[in-house]
Design a protein around this motif. Structure first.
Motif, PDB file in Angstrom:
ATOM      1  N   TYR A 158       0.866  -1.187   0.000  1.00 15.69           N
ATOM      2  CA  TYR A 158       0.000   0.000   0.000  1.00 15.69           C
ATOM      3  C   TYR A 158       0.895   1.227   0.000  1.00 15.69           C
ATOM      4  O   TYR A 158       1.778   1.361   0.845  1.00 15.69           O
ATOM      5  CB  TYR A 158      -0.884  -0.007   1.249  1.00 15.69           C
ATOM      6  CG  TYR A 158      -1.979   1.036   1.261  1.00 15.69           C
ATOM      7  CD1 TYR A 158      -3.286   0.697   0.929  1.00 15.69           C
ATOM      8  CD2 TYR A 158      -1.718   2.357   1.636  1.00 15.69           C
ATOM      9  CE1 TYR A 158      -4.308   1.646   0.950  1.00 15.69           C
ATOM     10  CE2 TYR A 158      -2.732   3.317   1.654  1.00 15.69           C
ATOM     11  CZ  TYR A 158      -4.017   2.954   1.318  1.00 15.69           C
ATOM     12  OH  TYR A 158      -5.018   3.886   1.335  1.00 15.69           O
ATOM     13  N   HIS A 159       0.639   2.134  -0.953  1.00 16.42           N
ATOM     14  CA  HIS A 159       1.493   3.315  -1.055  1.00 16.42           C
ATOM     15  C   HIS A 159       0.702   4.477  -1.657  1.00 16.42           C
ATOM     16  O   HIS A 159       0.019   4.315  -2.680  1.00 16.42           O
ATOM     17  CB  HIS A 159       2.701   2.991  -1.938  1.00 16.42           C
ATOM     18  CG  HIS A 159       3.752   4.053  -1.972  1.00 16.42           C
ATOM     19  ND1 HIS A 159       4.122   4.807  -0.882  1.00 16.42           N
ATOM     20  CD2 HIS A 159       4.543   4.502  -2.995  1.00 16.42           C
ATOM     21  CE1 HIS A 159       5.078   5.655  -1.216  1.00 16.42           C
ATOM     22  NE2 HIS A 159       5.343   5.495  -2.491  1.00 16.42           N
ATOM     23  N   ASN A 160       0.790   5.635  -1.007  1.00 16.79           N
ATOM     24  CA  ASN A 160       0.156   6.866  -1.507  1.00 16.79           C
ATOM     25  C   ASN A 160      -1.341   6.716  -1.747  1.00 16.79           C
ATOM     26  O   ASN A 160      -1.912   7.269  -2.674  1.00 16.79           O
ATOM     27  CB  ASN A 160       0.864   7.345  -2.776  1.00 16.79           C
ATOM     28  CG  ASN A 160       2.262   7.866  -2.493  1.00 16.79           C
ATOM     29  OD1 ASN A 160       2.623   8.106  -1.344  1.00 16.79           O
ATOM     30  ND2 ASN A 160       3.058   8.022  -3.538  1.00 16.79           N
ATOM     31  N   HIS A 161      -1.973   5.937  -0.856  1.00 13.80           N
ATOM     32  CA  HIS A 161      -3.422   5.720  -0.871  1.00 13.80           C
ATOM     33  C   HIS A 161      -3.901   4.834  -2.021  1.00 13.80           C
ATOM     34  O   HIS A 161      -5.075   4.917  -2.429  1.00 13.80           O
ATOM     35  CB  HIS A 161      -4.169   7.052  -0.839  1.00 13.80           C
ATOM     36  CG  HIS A 161      -4.632   7.425   0.559  1.00 13.80           C
ATOM     37  ND1 HIS A 161      -3.858   7.217   1.686  1.00 13.80           N
ATOM     38  CD2 HIS A 161      -5.792   7.983   1.016  1.00 13.80           C
ATOM     39  CE1 HIS A 161      -4.506   7.633   2.763  1.00 13.80           C
ATOM     40  NE2 HIS A 161      -5.681   8.109   2.392  1.00 13.80           N
ATOM     41  N   PHE A 162      -3.013   4.000  -2.545  1.00  9.48           N
ATOM     42  CA  PHE A 162      -3.388   2.963  -3.508  1.00  9.48           C
ATOM     43  C   PHE A 162      -2.800   1.627  -3.070  1.00  9.48           C
ATOM     44  O   PHE A 162      -1.762   1.572  -2.406  1.00  9.48           O
ATOM     45  CB  PHE A 162      -2.869   3.292  -4.920  1.00  9.48           C
ATOM     46  CG  PHE A 162      -3.679   4.316  -5.648  1.00  9.48           C
ATOM     47  CD1 PHE A 162      -4.805   3.947  -6.379  1.00  9.48           C
ATOM     48  CD2 PHE A 162      -3.326   5.651  -5.606  1.00  9.48           C
ATOM     49  CE1 PHE A 162      -5.544   4.899  -7.061  1.00  9.48           C
ATOM     50  CE2 PHE A 162      -4.065   6.611  -6.274  1.00  9.48           C
ATOM     51  CZ  PHE A 162      -5.179   6.238  -7.005  1.00  9.48           C
ATOM     52  N   ARG A 163      -3.448   0.562  -3.493  1.00  3.73           N
ATOM     53  CA  ARG A 163      -2.929  -0.782  -3.299  1.00  3.73           C
ATOM     54  C   ARG A 163      -2.240  -1.215  -4.598  1.00  3.73           C
ATOM     55  O   ARG A 163      -2.831  -1.099  -5.670  1.00  3.73           O
ATOM     56  CB  ARG A 163      -4.056  -1.747  -2.939  1.00  3.73           C
ATOM     57  CG  ARG A 163      -4.622  -1.520  -1.532  1.00  3.73           C
ATOM     58  CD  ARG A 163      -5.947  -2.243  -1.345  1.00  3.73           C
ATOM     59  NE  ARG A 163      -6.335  -2.306   0.054  1.00  3.73           N
ATOM     60  CZ  ARG A 163      -6.973  -1.354   0.716  1.00  3.73           C
ATOM     61  NH1 ARG A 163      -7.297  -0.237   0.086  1.00  3.73           N
ATOM     62  NH2 ARG A 163      -7.295  -1.498   1.989  1.00  3.73           N
ATOM     63  N   VAL A 164      -1.044  -1.737  -4.488  1.00  2.00           N
ATOM     64  CA  VAL A 164      -0.245  -2.089  -5.660  1.00  2.00           C
ATOM     65  C   VAL A 164       0.029  -3.585  -5.654  1.00  2.00           C
ATOM     66  O   VAL A 164       0.501  -4.144  -4.662  1.00  2.00           O
ATOM     67  CB  VAL A 164       1.089  -1.310  -5.681  1.00  2.00           C
ATOM     68  CG1 VAL A 164       1.900  -1.673  -6.922  1.00  2.00           C
ATOM     69  CG2 VAL A 164       0.834   0.191  -5.631  1.00  2.00           C
ATOM     70  N   PHE A 165      -0.263  -4.218  -6.790  1.00  2.00           N
ATOM     71  CA  PHE A 165       0.009  -5.641  -6.960  1.00  2.00           C
ATOM     72  C   PHE A 165       1.353  -5.889  -7.614  1.00  2.00           C
ATOM     73  O   PHE A 165       2.205  -6.586  -7.098  1.00  2.00           O
ATOM     74  CB  PHE A 165      -1.063  -6.293  -7.845  1.00  2.00           C
ATOM     75  CG  PHE A 165      -2.321  -6.629  -7.134  1.00  2.00           C
ATOM     76  CD1 PHE A 165      -2.302  -7.420  -6.008  1.00  2.00           C
ATOM     77  CD2 PHE A 165      -3.518  -6.146  -7.585  1.00  2.00           C
ATOM     78  CE1 PHE A 165      -3.462  -7.730  -5.347  1.00  2.00           C
ATOM     79  CE2 PHE A 165      -4.692  -6.452  -6.934  1.00  2.00           C
ATOM     80  CZ  PHE A 165      -4.665  -7.253  -5.815  1.00  2.00           C
TER      81      PHE A 165
END
Length: 429
Positions: A366-373
């Motif tokens: 989770y980074h900068n208010h997004f979830r990253v796959f």
């Protein structure tokens, strides 16, 4: 061959598929249409701002598309420009078979309806390959986004930080003077962006004194008891104690998003939703104004307050998929989106004990208010309670939006598996 439709033709074309979906969900349609009907409505059919509607599937089906009728708030203007034209592809996936959560092969349109969706849209190479509406939901209805709102406030902070209007590394106790003696005084805006605040922020929905419940009351999303003493969420956050070192562990809390909102408001001199209107919503060629729930003084609830139409959320997704360039302009700095996808060692370490790792895999962060796959594919998403989802895959030019009324966590998590099935289907020769 692809065909480009102007707005009137596009609405007609989309209605054809939408009407088929509605006709298959008449029971749901009739159960929701009785709410708030009559002059006055019967007591059992009232939907109020006491937030109980979020726990009642039938009420939620009505309330998700009528939030502006039951909560105080402000409209976020789409601006005066014409809506950007969405392209419709000849390669529809609506009837293509995909594997559902039970392992059965089902046509896409039926499968999504079985996940209690209100609406879904999938775009590949910028063109619509599926768009469906269920129950009473229609193309021009706004839908409550819940925590999907966080993607908008996080992106707005990215714009302002690039312009050096906000300082991501400045202690919050200095940036927001009300917090100088609080549990977040030595935290930073970057900690808030990454959900790594070490606050003692109780999250129980069934405890009326939990910080989670009180933050919804302070932000205008839930009715306040007579004894409520907080004018806004900033006053509430100021009372939260520090529990752990900031930046060490992922902790999903509404306080983080509210701190972003207040930081933007102080930097711009107006409630943050005004900056969102100017910098993002009026720039993407939206079809309708968005809406945000506000506190009594008109400050938007950044943690979960927005509602918007399916296609307009898709436009926001197309902008992110194109590294911030959309509607013939650079709306969000490309470097900010690259930062989201790159992540860093700190945010990866913060996720090690988080339950979402078990749902989404060990590469997830989770980074900068997004979830990253998958940062190599540019695969990331934002989500909101009840099954709201914005999925983006840059490498495969894929954007998906789900608007739902589904409290089942495993079925909501399945949206990602379904999008990966769609990715693989569309990449086949």
């Amino acid at each position: 061959m692809m065909k480009s439709l102007g707005l009137p033709s596009l609405l007609v074309a989309m209605c054809l598929s939408a009407c088929a979906s509605v006709s298959q969900n008449t029971d749901q349609d009739q159960s929701s249409i009785s709410y708030m009907q009559g002059l006055p409505p019967a007591a059992e059919h009232l939907v109020s701002d006491d937030i109980s509607w979020t726990r009642d599937p039938e009420k939620a089906h009505w309330a998700n598309r009528n939030v502006s009728q039951i909560h105080n708030g402000e409209f976020i203007s789409k601006g005066i420009g014409r809506p950007t034209t969405l392209m419709v592809s000849d390669q529809s996936i609506s009837d293509a078979a995909f594997i559902d959560p039970n392992g059965a092969a089902r046509p896409f349109e039926q499968l999504v309806g079985g996940l209690k969706a209100d609406a879904v849209i999938i775009l590949h190479n910028g063109e619509i390959v599926a768009e469906h509406y269920y129950g009473a939901f229609q193309a021009d209805d706004r839908h409550q986004l819940n925590s999907l709102t966080k993607a908008f406030i996080g992106t707005l902070v990215g714009i302002l930080s690039t312009e050096q209007r906000v300082d991501l590394d400045r202690p919050l106790g200095q940036a927001l003077i009300e917090l100088s003696d609080s549990g977040v005084a030595d935290a930073t805006l970057q900690n808030a962006l990454d959900m790594t605040l070490g606050l003692d922020w109780t999250m129980a929905w069934d405890d009326p004194n939990s910080f989670r419940v009180r933050s919804f009351q302070a932000g205008g999303f839930a009715a306040r008891p007579q004894s409520f003493k907080y004018a806004n969420t900033l006053e509430l956050i100021a009372e939260a104690n520090k529990k752990n070192e900031h930046g060490r562990e992922f902790a999903y809390q509404s306080a983080s998003s509210e701190l972003l909102g207040w930081s933007v408001s102080r930097a711009t001199g107006a409630p943050w939703q005004h900056a969102l209107e100017k910098r993002i919503w009026s720039q993407i060629g939206a079809e309708r104004d968005a809406f945000v729930i506000t506190d009594p003084a008109g400050h938007g609830f950044a943690a979960a307050g927005m509602s918007a139409t399916l296609r307009d959320i898709a436009r926001f997704g197309l902008m992110l998929e194109a590294d911030g360039f959309y509607n013939q302009k650079q709306i969000v700095p490309a470097e900010w989106i690259s930062q989201v996808l790159r992540g860093n060692e700190a945010v990866r370490n913060a996720m090690k004990s988080e339950r979402e790792i078990y749902a989404y895999g060990s590469n997830f962060f989770y980074h900068n208010h997004f979830r990253v796959f998958d940062n190599e594919e540019g695969e990331f998403f934002a989500t909101g309670g009840g099954g709201q989802k914005l999925y983006i895959n840059q490498k495969n030019n894929l954007v998906g939006v789900f608007l739902s009324n589904n409290p089942n966590r495993s079925e909501v998590v399945f949206h990602i598996d379904l999008m990966r099935q769609v990715r693989d289907y569309l990449s086949e020769p």
